[in-house]
Motif scaffolding. Structure first.
Motif, PDB file in Angstrom:
ATOM      1  N   THR C  79       0.837  -1.197   0.000  1.00  0.00           N
ATOM      2  CA  THR C  79       0.000   0.000   0.000  1.00  0.00           C
ATOM      3  C   THR C  79       0.876   1.252   0.000  1.00  0.00           C
ATOM      4  O   THR C  79       0.640   2.187  -0.762  1.00  0.00           O
ATOM      5  CB  THR C  79      -0.882   0.023   1.265  1.00  0.00           C
ATOM      6  OG1 THR C  79      -1.390  -1.282   1.479  1.00  0.00           O
ATOM      7  CG2 THR C  79      -2.004   0.999   1.139  1.00  0.00           C
ATOM      8  N   PHE C  80       1.886   1.210   0.840  1.00  0.00           N
ATOM      9  CA  PHE C  80       2.780   2.352   0.978  1.00  0.00           C
ATOM     10  C   PHE C  80       3.441   2.680  -0.361  1.00  0.00           C
ATOM     11  O   PHE C  80       3.387   3.803  -0.861  1.00  0.00           O
ATOM     12  CB  PHE C  80       3.834   2.043   2.039  1.00  0.00           C
ATOM     13  CG  PHE C  80       4.723   3.204   2.369  1.00  0.00           C
ATOM     14  CD1 PHE C  80       4.296   4.183   3.244  1.00  0.00           C
ATOM     15  CD2 PHE C  80       5.978   3.325   1.785  1.00  0.00           C
ATOM     16  CE1 PHE C  80       5.100   5.256   3.547  1.00  0.00           C
ATOM     17  CE2 PHE C  80       6.785   4.400   2.082  1.00  0.00           C
ATOM     18  CZ  PHE C  80       6.356   5.378   2.968  1.00  0.00           C
ATOM     19  N   ILE C  84       2.916   5.947  -2.822  1.00  0.00           N
ATOM     20  CA  ILE C  84       4.029   6.885  -2.959  1.00  0.00           C
ATOM     21  C   ILE C  84       4.358   7.135  -4.429  1.00  0.00           C
ATOM     22  O   ILE C  84       4.762   8.216  -4.811  1.00  0.00           O
ATOM     23  CB  ILE C  84       5.256   6.398  -2.153  1.00  0.00           C
ATOM     24  CG1 ILE C  84       6.037   7.606  -1.649  1.00  0.00           C
ATOM     25  CG2 ILE C  84       6.157   5.498  -2.955  1.00  0.00           C
ATOM     26  CD1 ILE C  84       7.027   7.263  -0.564  1.00  0.00           C
ATOM     27  N   PHE C  85       4.135   6.132  -5.272  1.00  0.00           N
ATOM     28  CA  PHE C  85       4.461   6.335  -6.693  1.00  0.00           C
ATOM     29  C   PHE C  85       3.267   6.838  -7.497  1.00  0.00           C
ATOM     30  O   PHE C  85       3.422   7.397  -8.564  1.00  0.00           O
ATOM     31  CB  PHE C  85       4.988   5.037  -7.311  1.00  0.00           C
ATOM     32  CG  PHE C  85       6.265   4.591  -6.686  1.00  0.00           C
ATOM     33  CD1 PHE C  85       7.365   5.466  -6.657  1.00  0.00           C
ATOM     34  CD2 PHE C  85       6.385   3.347  -6.098  1.00  0.00           C
ATOM     35  CE1 PHE C  85       8.549   5.069  -6.050  1.00  0.00           C
ATOM     36  CE2 PHE C  85       7.570   2.958  -5.507  1.00  0.00           C
ATOM     37  CZ  PHE C  85       8.649   3.819  -5.485  1.00  0.00           C
ATOM     38  N   ILE C 157       9.826  11.195  -6.380  1.00  0.00           N
ATOM     39  CA  ILE C 157       8.876  11.164  -5.265  1.00  0.00           C
ATOM     40  C   ILE C 157       8.360  12.572  -5.033  1.00  0.00           C
ATOM     41  O   ILE C 157       9.144  13.520  -4.918  1.00  0.00           O
ATOM     42  CB  ILE C 157       9.539  10.616  -3.991  1.00  0.00           C
ATOM     43  CG1 ILE C 157       9.830   9.116  -4.193  1.00  0.00           C
ATOM     44  CG2 ILE C 157       8.635  10.799  -2.772  1.00  0.00           C
ATOM     45  CD1 ILE C 157      10.485   8.474  -3.008  1.00  0.00           C
ATOM     46  N   TYR C 158       7.021  12.687  -4.990  1.00  0.00           N
ATOM     47  CA  TYR C 158       6.401  13.993  -4.785  1.00  0.00           C
ATOM     48  C   TYR C 158       5.900  14.110  -3.367  1.00  0.00           C
ATOM     49  O   TYR C 158       5.664  13.105  -2.684  1.00  0.00           O
ATOM     50  CB  TYR C 158       5.244  14.197  -5.769  1.00  0.00           C
ATOM     51  CG  TYR C 158       5.698  14.311  -7.196  1.00  0.00           C
ATOM     52  CD1 TYR C 158       5.902  15.578  -7.766  1.00  0.00           C
ATOM     53  CD2 TYR C 158       5.916  13.185  -7.959  1.00  0.00           C
ATOM     54  CE1 TYR C 158       6.328  15.680  -9.091  1.00  0.00           C
ATOM     55  CE2 TYR C 158       6.332  13.281  -9.273  1.00  0.00           C
ATOM     56  CZ  TYR C 158       6.531  14.541  -9.838  1.00  0.00           C
ATOM     57  OH  TYR C 158       6.947  14.632 -11.125  1.00  0.00           O
ATOM     58  N   GLU C 159       5.657  15.319  -2.958  1.00  0.00           N
ATOM     59  CA  GLU C 159       5.190  15.574  -1.606  1.00  0.00           C
ATOM     60  C   GLU C 159       3.875  14.848  -1.324  1.00  0.00           C
ATOM     61  O   GLU C 159       3.702  14.178  -0.306  1.00  0.00           O
ATOM     62  CB  GLU C 159       5.007  17.084  -1.404  1.00  0.00           C
ATOM     63  CG  GLU C 159       4.819  17.473   0.051  1.00  0.00           C
ATOM     64  CD  GLU C 159       4.490  18.950   0.202  1.00  0.00           C
ATOM     65  OE1 GLU C 159       4.787  19.727  -0.718  1.00  0.00           O
ATOM     66  OE2 GLU C 159       3.904  19.296   1.242  1.00  0.00           O
ATOM     67  N   SER C 160       2.937  14.944  -2.275  1.00  0.00           N
ATOM     68  CA  SER C 160       1.630  14.335  -2.061  1.00  0.00           C
ATOM     69  C   SER C 160       1.754  12.820  -1.895  1.00  0.00           C
ATOM     70  O   SER C 160       1.013  12.190  -1.168  1.00  0.00           O
ATOM     71  CB  SER C 160       0.687  14.665  -3.213  1.00  0.00           C
ATOM     72  OG  SER C 160       1.119  13.970  -4.366  1.00  0.00           O
ATOM     73  N   SER C 165       0.705   8.388   1.293  1.00  0.00           N
ATOM     74  CA  SER C 165       1.067   7.027   1.689  1.00  0.00           C
ATOM     75  C   SER C 165       1.135   6.905   3.205  1.00  0.00           C
ATOM     76  O   SER C 165       0.675   5.910   3.758  1.00  0.00           O
ATOM     77  CB  SER C 165       2.374   6.590   1.036  1.00  0.00           C
ATOM     78  OG  SER C 165       3.386   7.510   1.355  1.00  0.00           O
ATOM     79  N   ILE C 166       1.685   7.926   3.867  1.00  0.00           N
ATOM     80  CA  ILE C 166       1.705   7.866   5.327  1.00  0.00           C
ATOM     81  C   ILE C 166       0.281   7.841   5.864  1.00  0.00           C
ATOM     82  O   ILE C 166      -0.075   7.027   6.725  1.00  0.00           O
ATOM     83  CB  ILE C 166       2.497   9.056   5.924  1.00  0.00           C
ATOM     84  CG1 ILE C 166       3.978   8.905   5.569  1.00  0.00           C
ATOM     85  CG2 ILE C 166       2.309   9.126   7.438  1.00  0.00           C
ATOM     86  CD1 ILE C 166       4.837  10.048   6.045  1.00  0.00           C
TER      87      ILE C 166
END
Lengths: 286, 272, 322
Positions: C79-80, C84-85, C157-160, C165-166
């Motif tokens: 999921t993480f 993230i991608f 990797i973008y901020e969003s 993901s967190i």
């Protein structure tokens, strides 16, 4: 020696040594020919666990079991074909319901040999021989194993192992649930298999009368340790068998009551009723 | 005419599973309150079928069963099972509860016994069968003998007067078997009526009377001492005499019997 | 295979153990819904802290709950990385050109073999996996572009991505922890009884929740027995040469049949025996029975219910507020 246990211990996962059905530090040898061995002990003493080591169904937690030259240790060894060991040492489980599944007796007995790559026709021949060996006639071949009586099911399950032509036969409580007559016929069957084939036979049992009358070696397990390894005669001459949670055979119990009540010198160590009778006759006849 | 009925009266009972072969044939049997009866028979003699018929699990083809004056029928089976319980052969297949406590409670729950009373009785009967410390244990942590004792406690808690043991010891090892028999003997001394189905002659010797079944019919119904005087009957019913009595009859046939020898062998063989 | 414990129930004392199972079931369901109503990373973080706080005051070992999470580690990781991608908005946090070439692939292969070999030392499994991941990243990112290169792409990797993901993982963590707390502190029997009681209104629809609960509790009771038996049957057939690990497909099918048929036959026999045993103890389906287990709604339950209502209302307010 065909099977050599060397300091074998086994504990069920999640439970320490010394718990239910575990075995501890067992060392013993079993020959490939001619032995008739009883494996006795209380429920939970580790009899079945020990038996399952004899054909490498389970691996020791510590120590090694040498089976026909192959050394089985705690780790799976890729160079050993464990299946071949299971063919050499045939293990019959207590309940035939655990293994009977085909629609005919013939097919069910053929299952073992065919798993070892025996061609169908040869497997069929082996099934016929095995069925004959356990004393069931060819009329049983096409019957559904699930419709047989308890004793017949047991015989078919034994035939299913015999058909693999093992060199050693191990049976887990083959006489349990049978009536006294059924027990005696079952033991006579093992005797005849032994006479016909010379195979070593190991039988797990609770019945000391059968041990005394039929077997020539006893292994006693007590809380997972091998408490005795010798002849039935040696075992039953021991005082305080109760400490091993075992009974004396009926003949010994009866004869010692006779010796005590009548104050006569009877040799109380007699294996069966006929021998007990002549021992009494010898003592009372002038 | 007023007839004094026994606690359990079986009259002309027959049963068949498929019309073709009769499993039970014209069985007559009566059991008094507080008696201990052993039913002996070879494998397939119809012993277990008889047990199931008595508590109404199987419906007879003909004949009648009366328990404490009540004639067994579909309507009265419920009441009869309050008086007669049954402990089956396989300890695992009759343990309904998730824990010991739940299993003892099961029968009482079915009878809608109030909870407070159940708790009291569970404690009392668990103690009675020596399982008071196991109340929260799960069946997988119990031995076969312990499970059978729990089954007894569950039945006793239903206020039953009689328990049928349907080969209840046959899957136990000798030690647990003896232990269970000791508990049964104690309960019998306190007034429990016992009907014990077995093919173990030594177990049967604890009974007041032995009923021998052969091929679905009552072959003999007598005390052990009387029965043992007819060794040929045992052989005919495919049963084995105790070893001491086998020795007795062989010595007698050979003409080597002496009175003291006879006394000892007989006492040993008949368990008296 | 002896003594298999069903569920994760661990006996203990503490707040959660005293609660009525019905309260627990409802609370957990409502709290889960509440967690899904939350929108910001700050909110879920607070929720996570509240969950942890509850576990601490309830004297539940966080280590035990974490143990329960272990099988779900892969799911969480998946999921993480997925999140993230997938999310490519906001500031670009990292951009790294990656070369997939012959040497880097060979490197990955060597690394993988090394990882699998070392993984036999069970202690550091998680750590090893992270090392492997870092190694793969390093190989693609920093190995000089020598030899044949198959593909070049930018690892971004973008901020969003990080935020989402967190957020998603924390939310999942809370939900799983809550259900773990429920199964950890409630006996399976109580759980079924709680469910039964909650399903009682369904009786009007013709569903007998009483029998339903009995079915579940008997099933729970027999799962260890059946597993034990399956193991024995497998060993019995293995004694006849049925090796469940090897063999061709056709053989495998036959071997599975040799396992399933005995299991079914024994199960049928068992259900007959069990039916006899139940009937002989006067069980009549559908007939009212008393219960040895009684559910009681007490003060603690009331407090918990109030807390749940407050949290749920709070979550709705947060959601509705602009």
């Amino acid at each position: 020696m065909a099977i050599r246990f060397r300091q074998v211990s086994y504990a069920y996962p999640g439970y320490g040594l010394g718990n239910y059905d575990a075995i501890k530090n067992i060392t013993l040898d079993i020959a490939a020919k001619g032995e008739f061995i009883a494996l006795v002990g209380q429920t939970g003493s580790g009899k079945s666990t020990l038996a399952q080591h004899m054909n490498a169904l389970i691996f020791p937690t510590e120590g090694t079991v040498e089976i026909f030259g192959k050394i089985v240790g705690p780790k799976r060894d890729r160079t050993i074909k464990y299946n071949e060991l299971r063919r050499k040492v045939g293990l019959v489980f207590q309940f035939p319901e655990y293994q009977l599944f085909e629609e005919t007796v013939e097919k069910d007995i053929m299952f073992g040999p065919m798993n070892f790559g025996v061609p169908e026709e040869a497997a069929r021949k082996m099934a016929w021989t095995a069925l004959d060996l356990v004393g069931l006639g060819p009329t049983y071949l096409k019957r559904n194993p699930l419709n047989l009586s308890g004793g017949e099911k047991k015989r078919v399950s034994i035939a299913g192992i015999l058909a693999m032509e093992p060199q050693i036969l191990v049976l887990d409580e083959p006489t349990s649930g049978l009536d006294p007559r059924g027990k005696a016929t079952m033991m006579d069957l093992f005797k005849s298999i032994r006479e016909a084939t010379g195979k070593t036979i190991v039988v797990i049992t609770h019945d000391m009368d059968l041990v005394y009358e039929y077997m020539d070696r006893v292994l006693v397990l007590d809380k997972g340790t091998l408490a005795f390894d010798g002849t039935p005669d040696e075992l039953f001459r021991k005082p305080n068998l109760e400490t091993l949670h075992l009974d004396y055979p009926a003949t010994i119990r009866v004869l010692s009551a006779v010796a005590k009540d009548l104050g006569i010198a009877v040799d109380i160590y007699q294996k069966d009723v006929a021998a007990a009778v002549s021992a009494i006759q010898k003592a009372v006849r002038p | 005419m007023v007839m004094q009925l026994s606690f359990l009266e079986i009259r002309n009972l027959s049963f068949s599973y498929n019309q073709k072969r009769m499993v039970l044939k014209h069985i007559d049997l009566s059991v008094e309150k507080g008696e201990w009866i052993a039913i002996l028979g070879h494998n397939g003699s119809g012993k277990s079928t008889l047990a199931k018929t008595i508590v109404g699990l199987l419906r007879p083809a003909e004949g009648s069963i009366t328990v404490d004056g009540t004639l067994l029928s579909d309507e009265t089976a419920y009441d009869i099972r309050r008086k007669v319980g049954i402990v089956f052969q396989n300890p695992d297949n009759q343990f309904v509860g998730v824990t010991v406590k739940d299993d003892i409670a099961f029968g009482m729950e079915n009878l809608s016994v109030p909870r407070a009373e159940m708790i009291e009785k569970i404690a009392f009967f668990a103690e009675k069968v020596g399982m008071a410390e196991y109340l929260e244990k799960e069946p997988s942590a119990l031995s076969g003998g312990q499970k059978q004792r729990i089954a007894i406690a569950g039945i006793l808690a239903m206020k039953t007067d009689m328990i049928i043991f349907d080969e209840a010891t046959s899957m136990l090892d000798p030690t647990s078997r003896r232990e269970l028999m000791d508990y049964i003997r104690e309960l019998h001394d306190e007034g429990l009526t016992v009907l014990m189905i077995t093919h173990d002659i030594e177990e049967a010797l604890m009974a007041d009377r032995l009923v021998v079944l052969k091929d679905g019919a009552v072959f003999a119904d007598d005390t052990a001492e009387h029965l043992f005087k007819r060794p040929e009957a045992f052989r005919e019913a495919y049963l084995e005499l105790p070893a001491a009595l086998k020795i007795y009859y062989e010595l007698e046939a050979a003409g080597d019997m002496t009175p003291p020898l006879a006394t000892t062998l007989w006492r040993f063989g008949s368990g008296k | 295979m002896k003594n298999i414990v069903i569920g994760q129930y661990a006996p203990g004392k503490g707040f959660f153990y005293r609660l009525d199972p019905r309260t627990k079931i409802i609370t957990v369901v409502f709290l889960m819904v509440a967690v899904f109503l939350l929108e910001s990373i700050l909110q879920v973080s607070i929720a996570l802290f509240v969950t942890l706080f509850l576990m601490i005051i309830g004297k539940i070992s966080i280590g035990r709950v974490a143990k329960g999470l272990r099988p779900l580690f892969v799911l969480l990781l998946f999921t993480f990385s997925f999140q993230i991608f997938l999310n490519r908005e906001g500031a670009l946090l990292l951009s790294q050109p990656m070369n997939i070439g012959l040497y880097s692939l060979l490197g990955v292969l060597v690394l993988t073999v090394l990882w699998r070999l070392l993984a036999r030392f069970k202690k550091f499994k998680g750590l090893l996996f992270l090392f492997w991941l870092a190694g793969v990243y390093a190989l693609f990112a920093y190995l000089p572009a020598i030899g044949p290169i198959f593909k070049v792409f930018d690892f971004e990797i973008y901020e969003s991505g990080v935020v989402t993901s967190i957020f998603v993982v924390v939310r999942l963590l809370i939900v799983i922890s809550l259900s773990t707390v429920l199964t950890l502190t409630t006996k399976p029997t109580d759980l079924t009884q709680g469910l039964e009681s909650l399903l009682r209104p369904l009786k009007r629809l013709g569903v007998n929740s009483d029998d339903f609960a009995l079915i579940i509790s008997i099933s729970l009771r027999y799962i260890p027995t059946i597993l034990d038996e399956a193991n024995k049957i497998m060993l019995a057939q293995a004694s006849r040469g049925a090796d469940f690990n090897e063999g061709k497909l056709v053989e495998k099918v036959k071997q599975i049949v040799s396992l399933l048929i005995p299991m079914f036959i024994i199960a049928f026999k068992r259900s007959e025996d069990l039916a006899d045993a139940m009937e002989s103890r006067n069980f009549v389906p559908g007939k009212p029975r008393t219960r040895i287990h009684e559910l009681s709604f007490g003060m603690t339950d009331l407090v918990t219910a109030i807390f749940t209502v407050l949290v749920f209302a709070g979550a709705i307010v947060l959601r509705v507020l602009p």
